[in-house]
Scaffold this active site. Sequence first.
Site, PDB file in Angstrom:
ATOM      1  N   CYS A  92       3.566  -6.755  -3.532  1.00  0.00           N
ATOM      2  CA  CYS A  92       2.203  -7.056  -3.990  1.00  0.00           C
ATOM      3  C   CYS A  92       2.056  -8.550  -4.304  1.00  0.00           C
ATOM      4  O   CYS A  92       2.172  -9.364  -3.413  1.00  0.00           O
ATOM      5  CB  CYS A  92       1.818  -6.149  -5.163  1.00  0.00           C
ATOM      6  N   HIS A 196       2.160  -1.074  -2.269  1.00  0.00           N
ATOM      7  CA  HIS A 196       3.154  -0.650  -3.256  1.00  0.00           C
ATOM      8  C   HIS A 196       3.994   0.486  -2.681  1.00  0.00           C
ATOM      9  O   HIS A 196       3.581   1.647  -2.729  1.00  0.00           O
ATOM     10  CB  HIS A 196       2.465  -0.184  -4.538  1.00  0.00           C
ATOM     11  N   GLU A 198       6.570   1.798  -3.953  1.00  0.00           N
ATOM     12  CA  GLU A 198       6.970   2.684  -5.054  1.00  0.00           C
ATOM     13  C   GLU A 198       5.875   3.659  -5.446  1.00  0.00           C
ATOM     14  O   GLU A 198       6.113   4.621  -6.191  1.00  0.00           O
ATOM     15  CB  GLU A 198       7.413   1.851  -6.272  1.00  0.00           C
TER      16      GLU A 198
END
Length: 218
Positions: A92, A196, A198
Amino acid sequence: MSTSSNNIVIIDYGMGNLRSVKNAFLKINKLHKEYTAKITISRDIDVIKNATKVVLPGVGAFGDCMRNLQNYGLVDVIKETIASGKPFLGICVGLQLLFEKSEEDLNINGLGIFQGTVCKIKAPDLKIPHMGWNDLTIADKKSYLFDNIPKNPYVYFVHTYHAKPKDKSIISSTTTYGETVTGSISYKNIQAVQFHPEKSGDLGLNILVNFQKGGLNL
């Protein structure tokens, strides 16, 4: 294959979703024991220098993130890590910081690893920030992060700005949101993603698996 010597350090400069990134890597350790790595969150320069791989996350404003890196004395060690050839992953704002400037705060310089500016997304008919799931178009000369990843994967974005590299060849994926938006970049040992991983479910986890198991023999 054993990567027990893997030592991944997530840089703590007060501006990243550190725990969720760490938890994703810890989940990989449980699911893929053959790629086990030590996962550490740290802003200690010596700890970062001793890492085999380094992750620079980032959530928030470009200027605030860059100032925090400066205040914690982390700019030089990041540049040294990249110059050393160690696998490096930006997430990011961690991607955006690799560039020279951002329209979000023109009063502060980025890390300047790549030439180019981080610009506000031009999507007059869409809500900004670009938030939610969107598909990627992976470049033909793709990053190893996308090994065994579907051709047009859906990943999770939360951002208002995106990088516009001077050298377009480093762009490893794009998405569309009002305009063509840089989804990720890849150059030698540097991998960075605007989305992202994750927060991108099993597919995002597989992207992180590729980083955890690969990149040591570039």
